[in-house]
Write a protein that holds these residues in place. Sequence first.
Motif, PDB file in Angstrom:
ATOM      1  N   ALA A 118      17.207  13.249  57.951  1.00  0.00           N
ATOM      2  CA  ALA A 118      15.862  14.276  57.916  1.00  0.00           C
ATOM      3  C   ALA A 118      15.899  15.527  56.635  1.00  0.00           C
ATOM      4  CB  ALA A 118      15.704  15.557  59.196  1.00  0.00           C
ATOM      5  N   PRO A 119      16.809  15.449  56.302  1.00  0.00           N
ATOM      6  CA  PRO A 119      16.763  16.957  55.189  1.00  0.00           C
ATOM      7  C   PRO A 119      16.787  16.129  54.036  1.00  0.00           C
ATOM      8  CG  PRO A 119      18.839  17.294  56.635  1.00  0.00           C
ATOM      9  CD  PRO A 119      18.050  15.839  57.240  1.00  0.00           C
ATOM     10  N   TYR A 120      17.592  14.417  53.775  1.00  0.00           N
ATOM     11  CA  TYR A 120      16.999  13.755  53.251  1.00  0.00           C
ATOM     12  C   TYR A 120      15.068  13.661  52.984  1.00  0.00           C
ATOM     13  CZ  TYR A 120      22.102  13.621  52.687  1.00  0.00           C
ATOM     14  OH  TYR A 120      23.084  13.651  52.449  1.00  0.00           O
ATOM     15  N   LEU A 121      15.193  13.192  54.252  1.00  0.00           N
ATOM     16  CA  LEU A 121      13.611  11.975  54.317  1.00  0.00           C
ATOM     17  C   LEU A 121      12.714  13.959  54.005  1.00  0.00           C
ATOM     18  CD1 LEU A 121      11.907   9.779  54.860  1.00  0.00           C
ATOM     19  CD2 LEU A 121      11.965  11.062  57.482  1.00  0.00           C
ATOM     20  N   ASN A 122      12.927  14.663  53.960  1.00  0.00           N
ATOM     21  CA  ASN A 122      12.024  15.566  53.670  1.00  0.00           C
ATOM     22  C   ASN A 122      12.002  15.734  52.482  1.00  0.00           C
ATOM     23  OD1 ASN A 122      11.273  15.424  56.472  1.00  0.00           O
ATOM     24  ND2 ASN A 122      12.767  17.327  56.797  1.00  0.00           N
ATOM     25  N   LYS A 123      12.683  15.801  51.824  1.00  0.00           N
ATOM     26  CA  LYS A 123      13.086  16.677  50.068  1.00  0.00           C
ATOM     27  C   LYS A 123      12.463  14.780  49.543  1.00  0.00           C
ATOM     28  CE  LYS A 123      17.419  18.597  49.924  1.00  0.00           C
ATOM     29  NZ  LYS A 123      18.977  19.031  49.507  1.00  0.00           N
ATOM     30  N   VAL A 124      12.322  14.078  49.401  1.00  0.00           N
ATOM     31  CA  VAL A 124      11.423  12.621  49.124  1.00  0.00           C
ATOM     32  C   VAL A 124      10.620  12.982  48.814  1.00  0.00           C
ATOM     33  CG1 VAL A 124      11.500  10.024  49.124  1.00  0.00           C
ATOM     34  CG2 VAL A 124      13.773  11.047  48.802  1.00  0.00           C
ATOM     35  N   LEU A 125      10.173  13.373  50.793  1.00  0.00           N
ATOM     36  CA  LEU A 125       8.255  13.315  51.167  1.00  0.00           C
ATOM     37  C   LEU A 125       7.947  14.645  50.031  1.00  0.00           C
ATOM     38  CD1 LEU A 125       8.506  12.561  54.790  1.00  0.00           C
ATOM     39  CD2 LEU A 125       7.547  11.000  52.707  1.00  0.00           C
ATOM     40  N   ASP A 126       8.415  15.134  50.614  1.00  0.00           N
ATOM     41  CA  ASP A 126       7.920  16.664  49.522  1.00  0.00           C
ATOM     42  C   ASP A 126       7.605  15.714  48.173  1.00  0.00           C
ATOM     43  OD1 ASP A 126       8.000  18.289  51.282  1.00  0.00           O
ATOM     44  OD2 ASP A 126      10.019  19.460  50.816  1.00  0.00           O
ATOM     45  N   ALA A 127       9.155  15.702  47.906  1.00  0.00           N
ATOM     46  CA  ALA A 127       8.302  15.536  45.725  1.00  0.00           C
ATOM     47  C   ALA A 127       7.729  14.076  45.902  1.00  0.00           C
ATOM     48  CB  ALA A 127       9.466  13.883  45.619  1.00  0.00           C
ATOM     49  N   PHE A 128       7.328  13.552  46.667  1.00  0.00           N
ATOM     50  CA  PHE A 128       6.160  12.158  46.924  1.00  0.00           C
ATOM     51  C   PHE A 128       4.755  12.497  46.772  1.00  0.00           C
ATOM     52  CE2 PHE A 128       4.020   9.265  49.522  1.00  0.00           C
ATOM     53  CZ  PHE A 128       3.524   8.477  48.782  1.00  0.00           C
ATOM     54  N   GLN A 129       4.999  14.493  47.765  1.00  0.00           N
ATOM     55  CA  GLN A 129       3.381  14.801  47.633  1.00  0.00           C
ATOM     56  C   GLN A 129       3.031  15.802  46.398  1.00  0.00           C
ATOM     57  OE1 GLN A 129       0.738  13.851  50.559  1.00  0.00           O
ATOM     58  NE2 GLN A 129       2.426  12.837  51.323  1.00  0.00           N
ATOM     59  N   ALA A 130       3.975  15.765  46.034  1.00  0.00           N
ATOM     60  CA  ALA A 130       4.063  16.522  44.781  1.00  0.00           C
ATOM     61  C   ALA A 130       2.916  15.776  43.672  1.00  0.00           C
ATOM     62  CB  ALA A 130       5.075  17.195  44.449  1.00  0.00           C
ATOM     63  N   VAL A 131       3.923  14.580  43.762  1.00  0.00           N
ATOM     64  CA  VAL A 131       3.329  13.153  43.127  1.00  0.00           C
ATOM     65  C   VAL A 131       1.880  13.164  43.026  1.00  0.00           C
ATOM     66  CG1 VAL A 131       3.852  11.324  42.099  1.00  0.00           C
ATOM     67  CG2 VAL A 131       6.003  12.852  41.624  1.00  0.00           C
ATOM     68  N   ILE A 132       1.720  12.853  44.443  1.00  0.00           N
ATOM     69  CA  ILE A 132       0.680  12.383  44.281  1.00  0.00           C
ATOM     70  C   ILE A 132      -0.554  13.101  43.778  1.00  0.00           C
ATOM     71  CG2 ILE A 132      -1.232  12.147  45.938  1.00  0.00           C
ATOM     72  CD1 ILE A 132       1.011  10.981  47.981  1.00  0.00           C
ATOM     73  N   ALA A 133      -0.359  14.471  44.849  1.00  0.00           N
ATOM     74  CA  ALA A 133      -1.105  15.755  43.993  1.00  0.00           C
ATOM     75  C   ALA A 133      -1.515  16.093  42.521  1.00  0.00           C
ATOM     76  CB  ALA A 133      -0.782  16.687  44.303  1.00  0.00           C
ATOM     77  N   GLU A 134      -0.431  15.877  41.758  1.00  0.00           N
ATOM     78  CA  GLU A 134      -0.025  16.433  40.628  1.00  0.00           C
ATOM     79  C   GLU A 134      -0.651  15.147  39.783  1.00  0.00           C
ATOM     80  OE1 GLU A 134       3.805  17.180  39.704  1.00  0.00           O
ATOM     81  OE2 GLU A 134       3.801  18.719  40.679  1.00  0.00           O
ATOM     82  N   GLY A 135      -0.715  14.285  40.119  1.00  0.00           N
ATOM     83  CA  GLY A 135      -1.074  12.542  39.981  1.00  0.00           C
ATOM     84  C   GLY A 135      -2.619  11.877  39.997  1.00  0.00           C
ATOM     85  N   LYS A 136      -3.076  13.021  40.910  1.00  0.00           N
ATOM     86  CA  LYS A 136      -4.281  13.013  41.656  1.00  0.00           C
ATOM     87  C   LYS A 136      -4.832  11.690  42.024  1.00  0.00           C
ATOM     88  CE  LYS A 136      -6.453  16.665  39.025  1.00  0.00           C
ATOM     89  NZ  LYS A 136      -7.134  17.245  38.257  1.00  0.00           N
ATOM     90  N   TYR A 137      -3.694  10.708  43.189  1.00  0.00           N
ATOM     91  CA  TYR A 137      -3.349   8.919  43.090  1.00  0.00           C
ATOM     92  C   TYR A 137      -4.899   9.644  44.191  1.00  0.00           C
ATOM     93  CZ  TYR A 137      -0.251   8.225  40.260  1.00  0.00           C
ATOM     94  OH  TYR A 137       0.256   8.054  39.211  1.00  0.00           O
ATOM     95  N   THR A 138      -5.544   8.255  44.568  1.00  0.00           N
ATOM     96  CA  THR A 138      -6.323   8.242  45.498  1.00  0.00           C
ATOM     97  C   THR A 138      -5.257   7.232  46.543  1.00  0.00           C
ATOM     98  OG1 THR A 138      -7.777   7.716  44.128  1.00  0.00           O
ATOM     99  CG2 THR A 138      -8.229   7.445  46.283  1.00  0.00           C
ATOM    100  N   TYR A 139      -5.022   6.206  45.818  1.00  0.00           N
ATOM    101  CA  TYR A 139      -4.708   5.395  47.268  1.00  0.00           C
ATOM    102  C   TYR A 139      -3.088   5.031  46.514  1.00  0.00           C
ATOM    103  CZ  TYR A 139      -9.114   4.447  48.402  1.00  0.00           C
ATOM    104  OH  TYR A 139     -10.635   4.567  48.406  1.00  0.00           O
ATOM    105  N   VAL A 140      -2.084   5.253  47.555  1.00  0.00           N
ATOM    106  CA  VAL A 140      -0.439   4.513  47.213  1.00  0.00           C
ATOM    107  C   VAL A 140      -0.317   3.438  48.724  1.00  0.00           C
ATOM    108  CG1 VAL A 140       1.679   5.772  47.048  1.00  0.00           C
ATOM    109  CG2 VAL A 140      -0.231   7.189  46.734  1.00  0.00           C
ATOM    110  N   PHE A 141       0.403   2.888  47.980  1.00  0.00           N
ATOM    111  CA  PHE A 141       0.830   1.872  49.049  1.00  0.00           C
ATOM    112  C   PHE A 141       1.958   1.085  48.511  1.00  0.00           C
ATOM    113  CE2 PHE A 141      -3.927   0.143  46.817  1.00  0.00           C
ATOM    114  CZ  PHE A 141      -4.119  -0.076  48.084  1.00  0.00           C
TER     115      PHE A 141
END
Length: 198
Positions: free
Chosen positions: A125-148
């Motif tokens: 869980a701690p590792y997964l949460n870090k990765v998901l937080d970074a992933f969400q930040a990248v999506i928001a910064e890059g303004k991605y509409t869809y991620v596969f």
Amino acid sequence: MKKVLVVAVAMLGFMVTGTQQAAAQTTPNKFGYFDLEYVLGQMPGIEKVDSLMQTFERDSLNPEYQFELEELQRLDSTLKADSAKMPARLYQQRQQEQIQRYYKLQNWQQYSQQVMQAKQQELMAPYLNKVLDAFQAVIAEGKYTYVFKRETLWQAPPADNLIPLVAKKLGIKLPVDPNAPAEETKPAPKPAAPAKKN
């Protein structure tokens, strides 16, 4: 004059709203792809989870199995020896305990897999949460509409790969992917020929 001003402000509002809607409609969708399991596997310290899982199995699950087996045997011998002296209600209760332990041991593999999965999720869980937080930040910064998911794509340009962006945000150095296309490199310049002496 006031009516003209109100009409002008209203028209300006409609024009701005219409321009914003048109801009929103013409903004192209931005696509990307990502591999959560791959990045999770690259997290520093993630290798400890395997040894912790082995320790958990050795120190918790194996003793629990042994305890359940010994309790089943003890209940069985107690039930046989004391069945005549035991009140019917107590006999039924002990018999029910015996059936439950027997069922648990019969389905031990399934039970142990569920317990191990729950423990693994807890440790990851701690590792997964870090990765998901970074992933969400990248999506928001890059303004991605869809991620596969990376494995669902037949072909995609490397520029749409979010793995390096997430890894950079996490401070992870990724190993060279043997399946990634080689980057074009310019040949190294040749050393200058030594000057001729006359």
